[in-house]
Motif scaffolding. Structure first.
Motif, PDB file in Angstrom:
ATOM      1  N   ASP A  51      -2.674   6.212  -0.750  1.00  0.00           N
ATOM      2  CA  ASP A  51      -2.491   5.042  -1.609  1.00  0.00           C
ATOM      3  C   ASP A  51      -2.959   3.827  -0.833  1.00  0.00           C
ATOM      4  O   ASP A  51      -2.604   3.652   0.339  1.00  0.00           O
ATOM      5  N   TRP A  52      -3.740   2.951  -1.505  1.00  0.00           N
ATOM      6  CA  TRP A  52      -4.272   1.793  -0.794  1.00  0.00           C
ATOM      7  C   TRP A  52      -4.222   0.569  -1.695  1.00  0.00           C
ATOM      8  O   TRP A  52      -4.187   0.667  -2.923  1.00  0.00           O
ATOM      9  N   GLN A  53      -4.203  -0.585  -1.038  1.00  0.00           N
ATOM     10  CA  GLN A  53      -4.241  -1.854  -1.764  1.00  0.00           C
ATOM     11  C   GLN A  53      -5.020  -2.876  -0.952  1.00  0.00           C
ATOM     12  O   GLN A  53      -5.027  -2.846   0.277  1.00  0.00           O
ATOM     13  N   GLN A  54      -5.678  -3.783  -1.680  1.00  0.00           N
ATOM     14  CA  GLN A  54      -6.595  -4.733  -1.058  1.00  0.00           C
ATOM     15  C   GLN A  54      -5.942  -6.068  -0.769  1.00  0.00           C
ATOM     16  O   GLN A  54      -6.327  -6.758   0.176  1.00  0.00           O
ATOM     17  N   SER A  55      -4.948  -6.470  -1.544  1.00  0.00           N
ATOM     18  CA  SER A  55      -4.383  -7.819  -1.408  1.00  0.00           C
ATOM     19  C   SER A  55      -3.810  -8.054  -0.018  1.00  0.00           C
ATOM     20  O   SER A  55      -4.135  -9.036   0.653  1.00  0.00           O
ATOM     21  N   SER A  56      -2.899  -7.167   0.400  1.00  0.00           N
ATOM     22  CA  SER A  56      -2.446  -7.169   1.793  1.00  0.00           C
ATOM     23  C   SER A  56      -2.849  -5.801   2.312  1.00  0.00           C
ATOM     24  O   SER A  56      -2.132  -4.826   2.083  1.00  0.00           O
ATOM     25  N   PRO A  57      -4.009  -5.688   2.941  1.00  0.00           N
ATOM     26  CA  PRO A  57      -4.624  -4.378   3.213  1.00  0.00           C
ATOM     27  C   PRO A  57      -3.633  -3.379   3.811  1.00  0.00           C
ATOM     28  O   PRO A  57      -3.038  -3.611   4.860  1.00  0.00           O
ATOM     29  N   ARG A  58      -3.473  -2.265   3.089  1.00  0.00           N
ATOM     30  CA  ARG A  58      -2.452  -1.295   3.469  1.00  0.00           C
ATOM     31  C   ARG A  58      -2.887   0.092   3.000  1.00  0.00           C
ATOM     32  O   ARG A  58      -3.485   0.244   1.938  1.00  0.00           O
ATOM     33  N   LEU A  59      -2.533   1.103   3.790  1.00  0.00           N
ATOM     34  CA  LEU A  59      -2.870   2.487   3.477  1.00  0.00           C
ATOM     35  C   LEU A  59      -1.641   3.351   3.746  1.00  0.00           C
ATOM     36  O   LEU A  59      -1.078   3.310   4.835  1.00  0.00           O
ATOM     37  N   ASP A  60      -1.212   4.102   2.718  1.00  0.00           N
ATOM     38  CA  ASP A  60      -0.075   5.018   2.846  1.00  0.00           C
ATOM     39  C   ASP A  60      -0.520   6.406   2.407  1.00  0.00           C
ATOM     40  O   ASP A  60      -1.265   6.531   1.428  1.00  0.00           O
ATOM     41  N   GLY A  61      -0.012   7.424   3.076  1.00  0.00           N
ATOM     42  CA  GLY A  61      -0.347   8.758   2.612  1.00  0.00           C
ATOM     43  C   GLY A  61      -0.323   9.782   3.718  1.00  0.00           C
ATOM     44  O   GLY A  61       0.380   9.637   4.729  1.00  0.00           O
ATOM     45  N   LYS A  62      -1.119  10.854   3.521  1.00  0.00           N
ATOM     46  CA  LYS A  62      -1.150  11.940   4.494  1.00  0.00           C
ATOM     47  C   LYS A  62      -2.547  12.544   4.557  1.00  0.00           C
ATOM     48  O   LYS A  62      -3.310  12.512   3.586  1.00  0.00           O
ATOM     49  N   LEU A  63      -2.844  13.087   5.724  1.00  0.00           N
ATOM     50  CA  LEU A  63      -4.124  13.735   6.001  1.00  0.00           C
ATOM     51  C   LEU A  63      -3.854  15.120   6.567  1.00  0.00           C
ATOM     52  O   LEU A  63      -2.868  15.327   7.287  1.00  0.00           O
ATOM     53  N   SER A  64      -4.751  16.057   6.268  1.00  0.00           N
ATOM     54  CA  SER A  64      -4.657  17.410   6.829  1.00  0.00           C
ATOM     55  C   SER A  64      -6.035  17.842   7.304  1.00  0.00           C
ATOM     56  O   SER A  64      -7.017  17.702   6.566  1.00  0.00           O
ATOM     57  N   LEU A  65      -6.095  18.355   8.524  1.00  0.00           N
ATOM     58  CA  LEU A  65      -7.322  18.911   9.078  1.00  0.00           C
ATOM     59  C   LEU A  65      -7.086  20.390   9.367  1.00  0.00           C
ATOM     60  O   LEU A  65      -6.064  20.750   9.963  1.00  0.00           O
ATOM     61  N   GLY A 111      -6.361  -5.948  -9.720  1.00  0.00           N
ATOM     62  CA  GLY A 111      -5.329  -6.917 -10.064  1.00  0.00           C
ATOM     63  C   GLY A 111      -5.682  -8.298  -9.549  1.00  0.00           C
ATOM     64  O   GLY A 111      -6.810  -8.556  -9.111  1.00  0.00           O
ATOM     65  N   LYS A 112      -4.684  -9.196  -9.562  1.00  0.00           N
ATOM     66  CA  LYS A 112      -4.932 -10.560  -9.102  1.00  0.00           C
ATOM     67  C   LYS A 112      -5.286 -10.602  -7.618  1.00  0.00           C
ATOM     68  O   LYS A 112      -6.100 -11.411  -7.183  1.00  0.00           O
ATOM     69  N   GLY A 113      -4.664  -9.740  -6.854  1.00  0.00           N
ATOM     70  CA  GLY A 113      -4.915  -9.760  -5.417  1.00  0.00           C
ATOM     71  C   GLY A 113      -6.056  -8.876  -4.968  1.00  0.00           C
ATOM     72  O   GLY A 113      -6.364  -8.814  -3.782  1.00  0.00           O
ATOM     73  N   GLY A 114      -6.689  -8.171  -5.916  1.00  0.00           N
ATOM     74  CA  GLY A 114      -7.777  -7.278  -5.554  1.00  0.00           C
ATOM     75  C   GLY A 114      -7.501  -5.869  -6.053  1.00  0.00           C
ATOM     76  O   GLY A 114      -6.646  -5.636  -6.908  1.00  0.00           O
ATOM     77  N   TRP A 115      -8.222  -4.919  -5.545  1.00  0.00           N
ATOM     78  CA  TRP A 115      -8.124  -3.530  -5.994  1.00  0.00           C
ATOM     79  C   TRP A 115      -6.976  -2.809  -5.286  1.00  0.00           C
ATOM     80  O   TRP A 115      -6.628  -3.100  -4.146  1.00  0.00           O
ATOM     81  N   GLN A 116      -6.436  -1.825  -6.015  1.00  0.00           N
ATOM     82  CA  GLN A 116      -5.469  -0.896  -5.438  1.00  0.00           C
ATOM     83  C   GLN A 116      -5.632   0.449  -6.135  1.00  0.00           C
ATOM     84  O   GLN A 116      -6.130   0.509  -7.264  1.00  0.00           O
ATOM     85  N   GLY A 117      -5.241   1.523  -5.433  1.00  0.00           N
ATOM     86  CA  GLY A 117      -5.469   2.809  -6.060  1.00  0.00           C
ATOM     87  C   GLY A 117      -5.006   3.980  -5.225  1.00  0.00           C
ATOM     88  O   GLY A 117      -4.310   3.833  -4.218  1.00  0.00           O
ATOM     89  N   LYS A 118      -5.438   5.171  -5.687  1.00  0.00           N
ATOM     90  CA  LYS A 118      -5.086   6.429  -5.044  1.00  0.00           C
ATOM     91  C   LYS A 118      -6.367   7.222  -4.794  1.00  0.00           C
ATOM     92  O   LYS A 118      -7.254   7.261  -5.654  1.00  0.00           O
ATOM     93  N   LEU A 119      -6.420   7.850  -3.639  1.00  0.00           N
ATOM     94  CA  LEU A 119      -7.544   8.709  -3.275  1.00  0.00           C
ATOM     95  C   LEU A 119      -7.011  10.093  -2.946  1.00  0.00           C
ATOM     96  O   LEU A 119      -6.093  10.238  -2.138  1.00  0.00           O
ATOM     97  N   ASP A 120      -7.597  11.099  -3.587  1.00  0.00           N
ATOM     98  CA  ASP A 120      -7.211  12.491  -3.338  1.00  0.00           C
ATOM     99  C   ASP A 120      -8.466  13.250  -2.910  1.00  0.00           C
ATOM    100  O   ASP A 120      -9.441  13.334  -3.657  1.00  0.00           O
ATOM    101  N   LEU A 121      -8.412  13.789  -1.699  1.00  0.00           N
ATOM    102  CA  LEU A 121      -9.561  14.497  -1.125  1.00  0.00           C
ATOM    103  C   LEU A 121      -9.131  15.917  -0.802  1.00  0.00           C
ATOM    104  O   LEU A 121      -8.112  16.120  -0.134  1.00  0.00           O
ATOM    105  N   GLN A 122      -9.892  16.917  -1.259  1.00  0.00           N
ATOM    106  CA  GLN A 122      -9.525  18.304  -1.053  1.00  0.00           C
ATOM    107  C   GLN A 122     -10.658  19.058  -0.353  1.00  0.00           C
ATOM    108  O   GLN A 122     -11.788  19.098  -0.841  1.00  0.00           O
TER     109      GLN A 122
END
Length: 658
Positions: free
Chosen positions: A169-183, A130-141
């Protein structure tokens, strides 16, 4: 990168060529270098193959990279590598290979990527520019955590196995990361073995925001299972998860936990905040209500203790805790105790039903009020008591303390303790009144002793490794008086305490004493001197003892049973001879003097009497009518055997003469 873009732009114009091969040389970017890049395009089969000798990213290298697109699409609306295969040589694995699908749509500037190295493992990426940079979703299994080893911090123990899953979920414009991790099933250890984990399962859910100077976070961490040793602490989770909710921020070398809540069903809830500066703890505020003392003591307190006796304590009950640490030092600590029990496994030390409050401040004077329903010290049971302590910094004191003890009372006066650089120093004095000797003998597993124990306690001085009595400890018992001198207790809370003293007992009533021990009646007075008495870990090691008649004019009679028992202790002959003469018709005899000595070394008692005799020594010298002499013959007697003989005699059985 310009060469790659040029290739992609030229592909539609080169569609007429059945085979196309390009050598793109090397590509260089910030902290990245791709060398010997080659491209091969088969337009008839719509296949693309990219190869590179090496990819350098920061300090890490990957070699023999190859991307084979089973179906390659290049159109105005989409560029795609479908049914692809990606392979390269580590790190972290020697050879990595997997399926890949890649789609890029120029108009919407969206990117989709899926990568599956092995069955059950998958990485899915959906990104849009987008205008502010990249944003997206990452799914790791089910991704191996060992794949992160090239980027793993060197000051943390490395993972050896485990799987990572993530939805972010991440975005580049105002660097931010939302989500969950499992080990799941994580195992880690360092080279020394001082930090290790087995079968660790963790879940995290929250938000992470970055800025030019640092960042902030808020989230929840759930430790579901596994065991961790982080010297000196150890914790194993089975059924109840440990949950930590927190929010905070970091900026340069400073990390601040603004608010945190720790919940664990066996323990309770702890609320805290803290500040770390340059890797050092600067501030901690912590508070908990109704905490279960057993898990708190075993996991957080016991590993920090150095005294073997204190480390062996078992804790029960509940506690309220509030503390403040500033500038790396404890400033305030307040404890509220509710039906607390602290008992060591060996039964030497403990308190039961403890209630009260203990407020402490580094700079202000406070008063603690405690009470308990019972306890035990050195195996002696304690009654109920209340204690008020004046606290000020590293010093504590109380003018007077009374403790119920075996039907009597122990009074301590002018108690003072102060912690210095080398440990605790202090002193006290006191007195003992009305202590039941039958109860004491039962508690210490001695033969039953009748009467009461009273005495005065001289000044006691405590230093880090020693407790000493200055002046004699005076005790009244058996209508006589006893003095305990040169009392020293070294390493009182160590693995093997060492006790030493000299004991002098004067003018004891023999009739009271012998009736107490079921020895057989002896009338008279007795003096006892025990020099160089030494106990190691409360086991007798050595002494020099002499027991004999007190000086003076008094009635002296000894019963036939007492003669037999003395014979059993001193050697064979007397009791048998007594039964073969007319003296067996007399119940008591006169004597002028009696006595015995024992020098104990290496569990052997070297025995002697009041005078020498042919082949032995005199234990009882006759006097009056009728009179009798008792002779001992055994000079060296095993102490354990002597105690067995005495136990049989005082238990009321007949003497066994061998």
């Amino acid at each position: 990168m310009q060469r790659v873009l040029l290739l992609l732009l030229m592909l539609p114009m080169l569609a007429w060529a059945a085979q196309l091969q390009l050598d793109l040389g090397s590509l260089t970017g910030p902290q990245m270098q791709l060398t010997h890049l080659q491209a091969s395009l088969d337009t008839e089969r719509q296949q693309l193959r990219l190869q590179a000798a090496q990819l350098q990213f920061g300090q890490h290298q990957w070699r023999q990279l190859q991307l084979q697109c089973g179906r390659f699409v290049w159109q105005a609306r989409e560029l795609a590598c479908l049914e692809g295969q990606l392979s390269f040589d580590g790190p972290p694995r020697k050879r990595v290979a997997g399926r890949v699908n890649l789609r890029y749509q120029p108009q919407s500037r969206s990117l989709q990527l899926t990568l599956s190295p092995q069955s059950g493992q998958q990485l899915s990426l959906h990104a849009t520019a987008g205008k502010g940079g990249w944003q997206g979703k990452l799914d790791l299994q089910q991704w191996p955590v060992t794949d992160a080893l090239p980027w793993w911090p060197t000051d943390l123990p490395q993972p050896r196995q485990g799987l990572l899953s993530a939805q972010l979920d991440w975005q580049q414009s105002s660097p931010r990361l939302d989500g969950k991790l499992s080990l799941r099933g994580v195992q880690f250890a360092d080279s020394s073995g001082s930090r290790a984990g087995e079968r660790v399962d963790l879940d995290w859910q929250g938000q992470l925001a970055l800025n030019a100077e640092g960042g902030s976070w808020q989230g929840q961490l759930r430790w579901l299972a596994g065991e961790v040793y982080w010297e000196p602490f150890y914790l194993k989770l089975d059924a109840s998860p440990l949950v930590l909710e927190s929010r905070g921020q970091w900026q340069g070398p400073q990390l601040e936990v603004k608010q945190a809540q720790l919940q664990w069903a066996p323990l309770g809830q702890l609320d805290f905040d803290l500040l770390l500066q340059q890797g050092k703890l600067n501030r901690v505020r912590l508070q908990g209500q109704g905490l279960a003392l057993k898990p708190l003591y075993e996991t957080a307190l016991q590993p920090l203790l150095t005294s073997p006796l204190l480390k062996a304590l078992q804790a029960e009950g509940r506690a309220d805790v509030s503390l403040l640490v500033q500038e790396g030092a404890l400033q305030r600590l307040t404890l509220g105790l509710h039906e607390v029990s602290l008992v060591d496994k060996g039964g030497k030390l403990g308190w039961y039903g403890v209630n009260g409050s203990l407020p402490w401040s580094r700079t202000e004077a406070t008063t603690a009020a405690l009470g308990w329903k019972g306890g035990v010290v050195l195996g002696l049971p304690l009654g109920a008591a209340e204690l008020k302590l004046n606290l000020h910094g590293s010093a504590l004191s109380t003018p007077r303390f009374e403790q119920a003890l075996l039907g009597g009372r122990l009074v301590l006066k002018d108690v003072s303790l102060k912690q210095q650089e080398d440990g605790w120093h202090g002193g006290l004095s006191g007195e003992l009144t009305g202590v039941s000797l039958p109860e004491m003998s039962t508690a210490l597993q001695w033969p039953r002793i009748e009467g009461e124990l009273s005495g005065s306690l001289p000044r006691v001085v405590l230093s880090p490794k020693e407790l000493r009595l200055f002046g004699p400890l005076e005790i009244q018992a058996f209508d006589g008086i006893a003095f305990l001198r040169n009392v020293r207790l070294q390493e009182p809370f160590g693995v093997a305490p060492r006790f030493s003293a000299d004991l002098a007992m004067q003018n004891l009533d023999l009739l009271q004493l012998t009736r107490t021990f079921s020895f057989g009646a002896i009338e008279g007075r007795l003096d006892v001197n025990v020099d160089d008495l030494q106990l190691l870990n409360w086991e007798l090691q050595q002494f020099d003892a002499r027991i004999g008649s007190s000086p003076g004019d008094y009635r002296k009679r000894i019963s036939q049973r007492a003669v037999e028992n003395i014979s059993a202790l001193g050697g064979a002959g007397t009791a048998a001879a007594l039964q073969r003469t007319f003296l067996r018709f007399f119940e008591t005899f006169g004597y002028s003097q009696l006595g015995v000595s024992c020098r104990l070394r290496n569990n052997v008692c070297q025995m002697d009497g009041i005078a020498a005799s042919p082949n032995g020594y005199v234990l009882v010298s006759g006097g009056g009518v009728p009179s009798i002499n008792v002779i001992g013959y055994n000079r060296a007697v095993q102490w354990s055997e002597l105690m067995q003989r005495l136990k049989r005699i005082t238990a009321g059985g007949s003497a066994v003469v061998q």
